[in-house]
Write a protein that holds these residues in place. Structure first.
Motif, mmCIF file in Angstrom:
data_model
loop_
_atom_site.group_PDB
_atom_site.id
_atom_site.type_symbol
_atom_site.label_atom_id
_atom_site.label_comp_id
_atom_site.label_asym_id
_atom_site.label_seq_id
_atom_site.Cartn_x
_atom_site.Cartn_y
_atom_site.Cartn_z
ATOM 1 N N GLN A 188 33.979 49.228 33.361
ATOM 2 C CA GLN A 188 33.981 49.137 31.950
ATOM 3 C C GLN A 188 34.418 49.772 31.207
ATOM 4 O O GLN A 188 34.139 48.990 30.131
ATOM 5 N N GLU A 189 35.666 49.331 31.823
ATOM 6 C CA GLU A 189 37.243 49.936 30.305
ATOM 7 C C GLU A 189 37.873 47.986 29.962
ATOM 8 O O GLU A 189 38.274 48.099 29.400
ATOM 9 N N VAL A 190 37.486 47.659 31.414
ATOM 10 C CA VAL A 190 38.484 46.081 31.353
ATOM 11 C C VAL A 190 37.792 44.783 31.823
ATOM 12 O O VAL A 190 38.071 44.151 31.408
ATOM 13 N N GLY A 191 36.371 45.500 32.256
ATOM 14 C CA GLY A 191 35.917 44.133 33.080
ATOM 15 C C GLY A 191 36.432 43.794 34.163
ATOM 16 O O GLY A 191 37.039 44.344 35.497
ATOM 17 N N SER A 192 35.453 42.601 34.642
ATOM 18 C CA SER A 192 35.956 42.305 36.048
ATOM 19 C C SER A 192 37.169 41.618 36.237
ATOM 20 O O SER A 192 37.531 41.517 34.885
ATOM 21 N N ALA A 193 37.439 42.435 37.610
ATOM 22 C CA ALA A 193 39.028 41.317 37.796
ATOM 23 C C ALA A 193 39.194 40.098 38.255
ATOM 24 O O ALA A 193 37.832 40.082 39.046
ATOM 25 N N ASP A 194 40.451 38.804 38.220
ATOM 26 C CA ASP A 194 39.804 37.910 38.994
ATOM 27 C C ASP A 194 40.623 37.730 40.297
ATOM 28 O O ASP A 194 40.212 37.231 40.897
ATOM 29 N N ILE A 195 41.803 39.277 40.783
ATOM 30 C CA ILE A 195 42.889 38.906 41.654
ATOM 31 C C ILE A 195 42.449 40.363 42.002
ATOM 32 O O ILE A 195 42.693 40.661 41.073
ATOM 33 N N ILE A 196 41.664 40.378 43.296
ATOM 34 C CA ILE A 196 42.046 42.743 43.333
ATOM 35 C C ILE A 196 42.895 42.348 44.794
ATOM 36 O O ILE A 196 42.889 41.211 45.783
ATOM 37 N N VAL A 197 43.832 42.802 45.697
ATOM 38 C CA VAL A 197 44.843 42.679 46.928
ATOM 39 C C VAL A 197 45.393 44.101 46.767
ATOM 40 O O VAL A 197 45.230 44.987 46.111
ATOM 41 N N SER A 198 45.480 44.302 48.017
ATOM 42 C CA SER A 198 45.762 45.487 48.457
ATOM 43 C C SER A 198 46.858 44.766 49.821
ATOM 44 O O SER A 198 46.483 44.440 50.744
ATOM 45 N N ALA A 199 47.661 45.520 50.478
ATOM 46 C CA ALA A 199 48.312 45.185 51.658
ATOM 47 C C ALA A 199 49.095 47.223 52.816
ATOM 48 O O ALA A 199 49.550 47.739 51.526
ATOM 49 N N ASN A 200 48.297 46.825 53.999
ATOM 50 C CA ASN A 200 49.107 48.376 54.605
ATOM 51 C C ASN A 200 48.122 49.426 53.496
ATOM 52 O O ASN A 200 48.887 50.612 53.918
ATOM 53 N N VAL A 201 47.432 49.747 53.062
ATOM 54 C CA VAL A 201 46.990 50.703 52.185
ATOM 55 C C VAL A 201 45.274 50.592 53.576
ATOM 56 O O VAL A 201 44.796 51.413 53.426
ATOM 57 N N ILE A 202 43.872 49.896 53.216
ATOM 58 C CA ILE A 202 43.039 49.301 53.070
ATOM 59 C C ILE A 202 42.457 50.459 55.084
ATOM 60 O O ILE A 202 41.981 51.197 54.774
#
Ligand code: TMP
Ligand code: ZN
Length: 393
Positions: free
Chosen positions: A155-169
């Protein structure tokens, strides 16, 4: 006893490592009598193929103010995350506008995206890492990532082109909420890329010490593909990474992209494979204990090299205490003068290692083997590897 956290199916238990303290529960002698234990066992979901803990201690017991870990403390990992950011941009195919990182720690990876002109947004629940990220000039929210946070962000910034994550999920039990959040926040042309220790490497190396309270999930391409599909996305590529004893990087999109799974084969990753693994784990315990007994009977001194989270699983599962291993040398000062969880072996400063020059050292940080052997070229003693079958290097 828990059902599959993705699809609610009952889990088939294939490995029980027994009564276990918290992997990072290093403690003082005065706290021995109040130590917390739970049962460490893993199961397989026949529906979605995801391997996961059957029981997990409450997250507040694990991730609290006593959990200091900063990405930037390892030069090797900072370099790895720089390469990851560049790889993700190249797979995305053009200059991304907004990049979100789930569990962005001190901002080491987002910094690279920022240098490339992207708008960076870190989501980091640990207060100490969040504060460090802010002081590094990386825009970060001190929050857990879930479907609610994702909606607010959208709602605040719109959609993300990239979502990343490492050793978290692999740490987040409510994985459905994470994937739902990602599918809402991700742009129609966007990509979601994350990497985690790979169950295929754990099976190959019999590295059962990757299994501990903080890791709820042990992903494979097969299981990630099914989770992504459940939330209207698709896994289009995987790539192996030489970190954490062997990780897999997963590339997920909403639209269709050319697929590439050429580097992994998981055809035999059914329940039988996991029962075979459990047998190998038991053999590994036998060889490790026998080797230590043999060396000890001959009057040798044995110590541990690095008081890792993984060492807690090995020591407790194999029943190895102070009568086998005199002490463990470690570089983290928060662990010094404390004792290992459950087995109560003293942890002492690494600075003493050179002088003490013990005859045998169990390499509990085996995932950094090359780096350590290089650093310890002058060490007169010998290193011991605890698995697949224990051996002296
Ligand atoms: P972790 O595997 O649970 O992150 O823990 C790593 C621990 O190992 C940390 O306390 C630092 C220690 N360590 C050493 O003492 N020497 C080393 O060479 C390495 C790589 C790690
Ligand atoms: Zn499932």
């Amino acid at each position: 006893m828990c059902n599959c956290r993705v699809c609610g199916n009952s889990l088939e238990k294939f490995l029980d490592l027994g009564k276990m303290p918290l992997a990072n529960g290093f403690l003082y002698e005065k706290d021995f009598s109040n130590e917390y234990f739970y049962n460490l066992a893993v199961g397989f979901c026949n529906d979605c193929s995801l391997v996961q803990l059957i029981e997990q201690p409450e997250p507040e017991k694990m991730f609290n103010e006593n959990y200091p870990f900063f990405t930037s403390s390892s030069k090797f990992m900072v370099e790895h995350f720089r390469n990851m950011a560049l790889d993700v941009i190249s797979v995305y195919g053009s200059d991304p506008r907004i990049v979100v990182e789930i569990g962005s720690n001190d901002g080491s990876m987002l910094k690279v995206f920022k240098e490339r002109g992207c708008e960076e947004i870190g989501i980091e629940p640990s207060k100490s890492a969040y504060t460090k990220a802010l002081s590094n000039g990386i825009f970060t929210l001190n929050e857990f990532f879930n479907k609610e946070t994702a909606r607010v962000l959208w709602q605040e910034v719109g959609s993300a082109d990239i979502i990343v994550s490492a050793n978290v999920i692999c740490h987040i039990a409510d994985i459905n909420s994470v994937f739902e959040g990602v599918s809402e926040l991700l742009d129609e042309d966007g990509i979601f890329v994350f990497e985690e220790p790979y169950i295929g490497s754990i099976l190959n190396k019999v590295s059962y010490d990757q299994i501990y309270d903080e890791h709820v999930f042990y992903f494979s391409a097969t299981s990630v593909k099914k989770i992504a599909e459940k939330f209207g996305m698709s896994l289009f590529m995987v790539r192996k990474q030489n970190v954490h004893g062997g990780s897999l990087r997963y590339y997920i999109c909403k639209d269709s992209r050319p697929t590439d799974f050429s580097l992994v084969s998981e055809k035999d990753f059914g329940i039988n494979k996991f029962f075979e693994f459990a047998d190998l784990v038991e053999k590994s315990k036998y060889t490790f204990k026998s080797l230590l007994e043999y060396l000890k009977d001959k009057g040798n001194s044995i110590v541990g090299y690095a008081a890792t989270s993984k060492s807690t699983t090995i020591l407790n599962y194999c029943g190895i205490d102070n009568s086998y291993i005199d002490c463990i040398y470690d570089t983290t000062k928060e662990k010094w003068n404390k004792f290992t969880p459950g087995t109560h072996i003293p942890v002492i400063s690494y600075d003493r290692f050179k002088n003490d020059s013990p005859e045998y050292s169990v390499l509990f940080a085996w995932n950094h083997r090359n780096e350590i052997l290089n650093k310890e070229k002058d060490y007169k003693g010998k290193f011991i590897l605890p698995h697949p079958t224990a051996r002296i290097l």
